[in-house]
Design a protein around this motif. Sequence first.
Motif, mmCIF file in Angstrom:
data_model
loop_
_atom_site.group_PDB
_atom_site.id
_atom_site.type_symbol
_atom_site.label_atom_id
_atom_site.label_comp_id
_atom_site.label_asym_id
_atom_site.label_seq_id
_atom_site.Cartn_x
_atom_site.Cartn_y
_atom_site.Cartn_z
ATOM 1 N N GLY A 74 48.840 36.070 57.558
ATOM 2 C CA GLY A 74 49.212 35.382 58.797
ATOM 3 C C GLY A 74 49.621 33.957 58.505
ATOM 4 N N SER A 75 49.451 33.116 59.505
ATOM 5 C CA SER A 75 49.754 31.699 59.336
ATOM 6 C C SER A 75 48.974 30.940 60.403
ATOM 7 N N VAL A 76 48.661 29.670 60.132
ATOM 8 C CA VAL A 76 47.911 28.896 61.142
ATOM 9 C C VAL A 76 48.735 28.595 62.385
ATOM 10 N N GLY A 77 50.044 28.725 62.289
ATOM 11 C CA GLY A 77 50.871 28.419 63.459
ATOM 12 C C GLY A 77 52.088 29.310 63.510
ATOM 13 N N GLY A 118 54.519 30.442 57.343
ATOM 14 C CA GLY A 118 53.525 30.022 56.362
ATOM 15 C C GLY A 118 53.759 30.820 55.088
ATOM 16 N N ASN A 119 53.051 30.459 54.030
ATOM 17 C CA ASN A 119 53.286 31.107 52.732
ATOM 18 C C ASN A 119 53.037 32.612 52.781
ATOM 19 N N GLY A 120 51.887 33.015 53.345
ATOM 20 C CA GLY A 120 51.548 34.444 53.370
ATOM 21 C C GLY A 120 52.568 35.247 54.165
ATOM 22 N N ILE A 128 46.092 41.519 54.897
ATOM 23 C CA ILE A 128 44.750 41.164 55.371
ATOM 24 C C ILE A 128 44.788 39.761 55.966
ATOM 25 N N ASP A 129 44.087 39.565 57.066
ATOM 26 C CA ASP A 129 43.890 38.218 57.606
ATOM 27 C C ASP A 129 42.704 38.269 58.564
ATOM 28 N N GLN A 130 42.045 37.137 58.748
ATOM 29 C CA GLN A 130 40.923 37.141 59.699
ATOM 30 C C GLN A 130 41.407 37.063 61.143
ATOM 31 N N CYS A 150 40.060 40.926 58.514
ATOM 32 C CA CYS A 150 38.912 40.762 57.608
ATOM 33 C C CYS A 150 38.688 39.290 57.317
ATOM 34 N N ASP A 151 37.432 38.869 57.373
ATOM 35 C CA ASP A 151 37.064 37.537 56.884
ATOM 36 C C ASP A 151 36.728 37.708 55.405
ATOM 37 N N VAL A 152 37.542 37.146 54.532
ATOM 38 C CA VAL A 152 37.373 37.402 53.089
ATOM 39 C C VAL A 152 36.061 36.840 52.540
ATOM 40 N N ALA A 208 36.458 19.157 47.497
ATOM 41 C CA ALA A 208 36.093 20.557 47.266
ATOM 42 C C ALA A 208 37.334 21.423 47.085
ATOM 43 N N TYR A 209 38.355 21.170 47.904
ATOM 44 C CA TYR A 209 39.609 21.928 47.796
ATOM 45 C C TYR A 209 40.200 21.739 46.401
ATOM 46 N N SER A 210 40.230 20.483 45.989
ATOM 47 C CA SER A 210 40.798 20.144 44.701
ATOM 48 C C SER A 210 40.035 20.839 43.556
ATOM 49 N N ALA A 217 38.073 23.483 43.803
ATOM 50 C CA ALA A 217 38.154 24.942 43.926
ATOM 51 C C ALA A 217 39.510 25.458 43.464
ATOM 52 N N LYS A 218 40.588 24.719 43.762
ATOM 53 C CA LYS A 218 41.912 25.166 43.322
ATOM 54 C C LYS A 218 42.044 25.024 41.799
ATOM 55 N N ALA A 219 41.351 24.035 41.224
ATOM 56 C CA ALA A 219 41.328 23.929 39.760
ATOM 57 C C ALA A 219 40.600 25.137 39.178
ATOM 58 N N ASN A 233 56.746 22.199 53.523
ATOM 59 C CA ASN A 233 56.989 22.086 54.967
ATOM 60 C C ASN A 233 56.701 23.447 55.605
ATOM 61 N N THR A 234 55.456 23.645 55.993
ATOM 62 C CA THR A 234 55.001 24.916 56.574
ATOM 63 C C THR A 234 54.307 24.602 57.907
ATOM 64 N N PRO A 235 53.950 25.643 58.670
ATOM 65 C CA PRO A 235 53.246 25.385 59.938
ATOM 66 C C PRO A 235 51.961 24.574 59.761
HETATM 67 N N1 LIG Z 1 51.142 24.825 53.276
HETATM 68 C C1 LIG Z 1 51.066 23.973 52.283
HETATM 69 O O1 LIG Z 1 51.559 22.857 52.386
HETATM 70 C C2 LIG Z 1 50.350 24.380 51.007
HETATM 71 C C3 LIG Z 1 50.458 23.538 49.886
HETATM 72 C C4 LIG Z 1 49.806 23.917 48.722
HETATM 73 C C5 LIG Z 1 49.066 25.080 48.677
HETATM 74 N N2 LIG Z 1 48.977 25.868 49.777
HETATM 75 C C6 LIG Z 1 48.176 27.101 49.692
HETATM 76 O O2 LIG Z 1 48.929 28.189 50.192
HETATM 77 C C7 LIG Z 1 48.060 29.131 50.780
HETATM 78 C C8 LIG Z 1 48.536 29.458 52.163
HETATM 79 O O3 LIG Z 1 48.681 28.264 52.855
HETATM 80 P P1 LIG Z 1 49.527 28.187 54.207
HETATM 81 O O4 LIG Z 1 49.509 26.753 54.622
HETATM 82 O O5 LIG Z 1 50.811 28.869 54.062
HETATM 83 O O6 LIG Z 1 48.583 29.081 55.085
HETATM 84 P P2 LIG Z 1 48.089 28.952 56.570
HETATM 85 O O7 LIG Z 1 46.945 27.997 56.621
HETATM 86 O O8 LIG Z 1 49.252 28.793 57.498
HETATM 87 O O9 LIG Z 1 47.541 30.435 56.735
HETATM 88 C C9 LIG Z 1 46.397 30.855 56.075
HETATM 89 C C10 LIG Z 1 46.066 32.211 56.647
HETATM 90 O O10 LIG Z 1 44.804 32.564 56.071
HETATM 91 C C11 LIG Z 1 43.984 33.077 57.091
HETATM 92 N N3 LIG Z 1 42.584 32.840 56.758
HETATM 93 C C12 LIG Z 1 41.944 31.654 56.726
HETATM 94 N N4 LIG Z 1 40.648 31.838 56.407
HETATM 95 C C13 LIG Z 1 40.487 33.182 56.230
HETATM 96 C C14 LIG Z 1 39.371 34.004 55.905
HETATM 97 N N5 LIG Z 1 38.155 33.490 55.691
HETATM 98 N N6 LIG Z 1 39.573 35.334 55.796
HETATM 99 C C15 LIG Z 1 40.800 35.877 56.016
HETATM 100 N N7 LIG Z 1 41.885 35.148 56.356
HETATM 101 C C16 LIG Z 1 41.725 33.813 56.450
HETATM 102 C C17 LIG Z 1 44.393 32.342 58.360
HETATM 103 O O11 LIG Z 1 44.064 33.081 59.517
HETATM 104 C C18 LIG Z 1 45.891 32.184 58.170
HETATM 105 O O12 LIG Z 1 46.617 33.241 58.749
HETATM 106 C C19 LIG Z 1 46.653 28.535 50.732
HETATM 107 O O13 LIG Z 1 45.958 29.069 49.634
HETATM 108 C C20 LIG Z 1 46.932 27.046 50.540
HETATM 109 O O14 LIG Z 1 45.871 26.401 49.885
HETATM 110 C C21 LIG Z 1 49.597 25.532 50.949
#
Ligand SMILES: NC(=O)c1ccc[n+]([C@@H]2O[C@H](COP(=O)([O-])OP(=O)(O)OC[C@H]3O[C@@H](n4cnc5c(N)ncnc54)[C@H](O)[C@@H]3O)[C@@H](O)[C@H]2O)c1
Length: 268
Positions: free
Chosen positions: A23-26, A30-32, A49-51, A71-73, A164-166, A168-170, A199-201
């Motif tokens: 999915g995507s937050v908006g 989004g990437n997924g 899969i998405d929550q 699913c909540d991963v 933490a993000y930094s 965890a991604k490392a 430039n994503t949602p």
């Molecule tokens: N957008 C950016 O600028 C950017 C930059 C660098 C890295 N990333 C990485 O790209 C990936 C996707 O980012 P995005 O901004 O495109 O995504 P996003 O935030 O738009 O979407 C993330 C999706 O994950 C789902 N999600 C969140 N928590 C969840 C959970 N516990 N279980 C299941 N689903 C869950 C959300 O519902 C959402 O649909 C992430 O790993 C992010 O760290 C994004």
Amino acid sequence: MQDTNYKPGAMLTGKRALIVGAGSVGSGWGNGRAIVSVLRAEGAAVCGIDQNLSALQETERYVGAFEKIVCDVIDQHELENSVLAAQRHLGQIDILVNCVGGSVPGDILTLAPEAWLRQFELNVGYVFRILKLVLPVMIKRKSGSVINVGSIAGIRCLESNAVAYSAAKAALIQLGRSSAISVARQGVRINTVIPGLMNTPLVTERLMKNKDPSEAVKFIAERDSKVPIGKMGDAWDVAHAVSFLSSDRAKSITGTELVIDGGLTLRC
Ligand SMILES: NC(=O)c1ccc[n+]([C@@H]2O[C@H](COP(=O)([O-])OP(=O)(O)OC[C@H]3O[C@@H](n4cnc5c(N)ncnc54)[C@H](O)[C@@H]3O)[C@@H](O)[C@H]2O)c1
């Protein structure tokens, strides 16, 4: 915005892909969501899969019908059931894309220990756990490709307010490298894509929340100007990289990272 220059091929015909975080937050790409679109366009059967069910449904409205699993991963029981459901639906999993991730603000002095733990689960812990579910099946078939979605926050300290993000991604990068070695002889490849400023949602809706439109234009322009090529990337850049790495064209590429940042980390 669609990727209008893209002419789909048949790079993934016959492949079956599980996208985690489809999915995507908006609204928008989004990437997924873009990964689901490109992998399908390249011929793969996709399960997502998405929550958030409505985020999955919005992806479906954009790309057409695909199997959706809520699913909540972070919940191990839900994760196990979802992987089983995906396997049942797809028959096999050739491609696994781990795209769920996200940051919360907080530096070493301010972030609460509970938030640290949750960030680790959200950005790397579930990847460890889903690999343990999917890799044995890939190994049995001597074939598979895993792509984890990292962030330049895992390789550079652009800001200190996401400790933490930094971290965890490392960890995600090293998890990918280390696991890639373990399964290399069994025909399974594991790689990480590392987006930079995109430039994503996430940016347009979350980071710009509470800003008025004139401020928003300035905010985007400021982010663009930080990138050596003069513009942030978008979700399509990430999706095409994932599509390539998941295909047989990348058959000799494993245990490595593809940085998608317009040259930004060169400057840091
Ligand atoms: N957008 C950016 O600028 C950017 C930059 C660098 C890295 N990333 C990485 O790209 C990936 C996707 O980012 P995005 O901004 O495109 O995504 P996003 O935030 O738009 O979407 C993330 C999706 O994950 C789902 N999600 C969140 N928590 C969840 C959970 N516990 N279980 C299941 N689903 C869950 C959300 O519902 C959402 O649909 C992430 O790993 C992010 O760290 C994004």
